[in-house]
Design a protein around this motif. Sequence first.
Motif, short mmCIF file in Angstrom:
data_model
loop_
_atom_site.label_atom_id
_atom_site.label_comp_id
_atom_site.label_asym_id
_atom_site.label_seq_id
_atom_site.Cartn_x
_atom_site.Cartn_y
_atom_site.Cartn_z
N TYR A 1 0.81 -1.22 0.00
CA TYR A 1 0.00 0.00 0.00
C TYR A 1 0.84 1.28 0.00
O TYR A 1 0.29 2.38 0.09
N LEU A 2 2.18 1.15 -0.14
CA LEU A 2 3.03 2.33 -0.18
C LEU A 2 2.65 3.31 -1.29
O LEU A 2 2.55 4.52 -1.03
N PRO A 3 2.41 2.84 -2.53
CA PRO A 3 2.04 3.83 -3.56
C PRO A 3 0.69 4.49 -3.32
O PRO A 3 0.38 5.51 -3.93
N ALA A 4 -0.12 3.90 -2.43
CA ALA A 4 -1.45 4.46 -2.15
C ALA A 4 -1.43 5.48 -1.02
O ALA A 4 -2.44 6.16 -0.79
N LEU A 5 -0.32 5.60 -0.29
CA LEU A 5 -0.31 6.47 0.89
C LEU A 5 -0.70 7.92 0.59
O LEU A 5 -1.53 8.49 1.32
N PRO A 6 -0.13 8.56 -0.44
CA PRO A 6 -0.56 9.94 -0.70
C PRO A 6 -2.06 10.04 -1.00
O PRO A 6 -2.74 10.95 -0.51
N ARG A 7 -2.61 9.10 -1.80
CA ARG A 7 -4.04 9.15 -2.11
C ARG A 7 -4.89 8.87 -0.87
O ARG A 7 -5.92 9.51 -0.65
N MET A 8 -4.46 7.89 -0.06
CA MET A 8 -5.20 7.59 1.17
C MET A 8 -5.19 8.77 2.12
O MET A 8 -6.16 9.02 2.84
N THR A 9 -4.07 9.51 2.14
CA THR A 9 -3.99 10.71 2.98
C THR A 9 -5.09 11.70 2.59
O THR A 9 -5.76 12.29 3.46
N ASP A 10 -5.31 11.85 1.29
CA ASP A 10 -6.37 12.75 0.82
C ASP A 10 -7.77 12.17 1.08
O ASP A 10 -8.66 12.86 1.58
N ASP A 11 -7.97 10.89 0.76
CA ASP A 11 -9.29 10.28 0.89
C ASP A 11 -9.77 10.24 2.34
O ASP A 11 -10.96 10.43 2.61
N LEU A 12 -8.85 9.97 3.25
CA LEU A 12 -9.22 9.89 4.66
C LEU A 12 -9.08 11.23 5.38
O LEU A 12 -9.26 11.31 6.59
N GLU A 13 -8.75 12.27 4.60
CA GLU A 13 -8.68 13.64 5.11
C GLU A 13 -7.79 13.73 6.36
O GLU A 13 -8.20 14.19 7.43
N THR A 14 -6.56 13.27 6.19
CA THR A 14 -5.63 13.27 7.31
C THR A 14 -4.30 13.87 6.86
O THR A 14 -4.17 14.39 5.75
N SER A 15 -3.28 13.78 7.71
CA SER A 15 -1.98 14.38 7.43
C SER A 15 -0.96 13.30 7.10
O SER A 15 -1.19 12.10 7.34
N VAL A 16 0.18 13.72 6.58
CA VAL A 16 1.25 12.78 6.23
C VAL A 16 1.73 12.02 7.46
O VAL A 16 1.89 10.79 7.42
N ASP A 17 1.95 12.73 8.57
CA ASP A 17 2.47 12.05 9.75
C ASP A 17 1.45 11.06 10.32
O ASP A 17 1.82 9.99 10.81
N GLN A 18 0.14 11.37 10.23
CA GLN A 18 -0.89 10.43 10.69
C GLN A 18 -0.92 9.20 9.79
O GLN A 18 -1.07 8.07 10.28
N MET A 19 -0.79 9.40 8.49
CA MET A 19 -0.80 8.26 7.58
C MET A 19 0.45 7.41 7.78
O MET A 19 0.38 6.17 7.72
#
Length: 398
Positions: free
Chosen positions: A27-45
């Motif tokens: 799921y590494l390539p999905a982290l930036p998109r998941m950060t947006d979809d789950l409305e969170t921050s980089v450090d939280q993701m």
Amino acid sequence: MFSPHSLATILTLAASVALGPLSTDMYLPALPRMTDDLETSVDQMQLTLSVFFAGFALAQLVYGPLADRYGRKPIMMAGLAIFSLASIGCAMATTVEQLMAFRFVQALGACGGPVLGRTMVRDIHGPEKAAPVLALIGTIMALAPAVAPILGGGLIIWFDWQAIFLFLAFFGFVLMAIYGMKVQESLKEEYKKPFNLSSVLNSYSRLLSHREYVGFTLTCSFVYSGLFCFLSASSFVLINFFGVAEEHFGFYFTMVVCGYVIGTQLVQRFSVYVGQRKMLLQGAIIATIAGIAMAVPSLLQKDTLGWLIATQVLFMVGVGMVMPLSMGGALAPFSDIAGTASSLLGFLQAVFAATVGIIVGHMYSDTPLVMTVAIAIMGTLTLVSYLLFLRQKDQSQA
């Protein structure tokens, strides 16, 4: 039933050991998109990685002693069931807090694969042949981190990030069926240990008072923490800083994994002639040099994608040499408590990695600097651990 020494058994054990890399790398390539979809921050993701490793660490303290009492196979199957069900939960998460909770439970199940996979190798092949077999398994399972980001990137394009976790659930259920129908129990009846707090604590005390066990465990933990620095920050560095497309991230990651394969191949082919301990030292030196070389351009603010990947590939050569040799060395003297020894090694390795991951995530500043400096430090500590705890044996043998 598969023969214990057959290629089919080795492949099954490799797939089990690969549960950890699959759960993190896919799921590494999905982290930036998941950060947006789950409305969170980089450090939280990034915490979803560290939380996974926290659960991975804690559960390992239990898996080994349970497997030393009840056998490897039933405990492995229970872990796979937990892993698969939690993976479905991850796919259903709608907030980063829910994702963290399911990732924690997913880790509780996933860690049985590496712990018991290593232990079964020790059971089947004995102390002398365990390290080369672990290196072979490392070469085979390197397909997981090589293919996982590419497959993950494809699933994002074709479906969405939830499909990644559904695939992991399917993988876990298939493995559980194979263990149930085809894999033999590897623990001999005479080696079964009582499962009680006093017995477990005595075993852990015995391990922690063994100088070489501590040395092998530290070298393994530090070099793996360096790898985890790359895992936790690479998608943000490559995609956000260098502008790599999500679907291309996996190809860069595959280059890095090739370094690991080279390292494990060197162990397989030359450890018998060169000596396992000397090769371990060489791997630690390679990791140290590569880490420092990677950090220098970042400190000078002259980062380039080519240099970052090239030095990470070299670092992974060191990882591929150090990890199987240090694991084999740590488990070799403990046939009677191999499961517990594997558990404690895995626990400390995961604790180190999770701690480093949290620090890297907290300090991340949209550049490669924090990641590269952390990798350089972990490589250096790998070499220092060898020199402090294992060098003395080398000198006495000379």
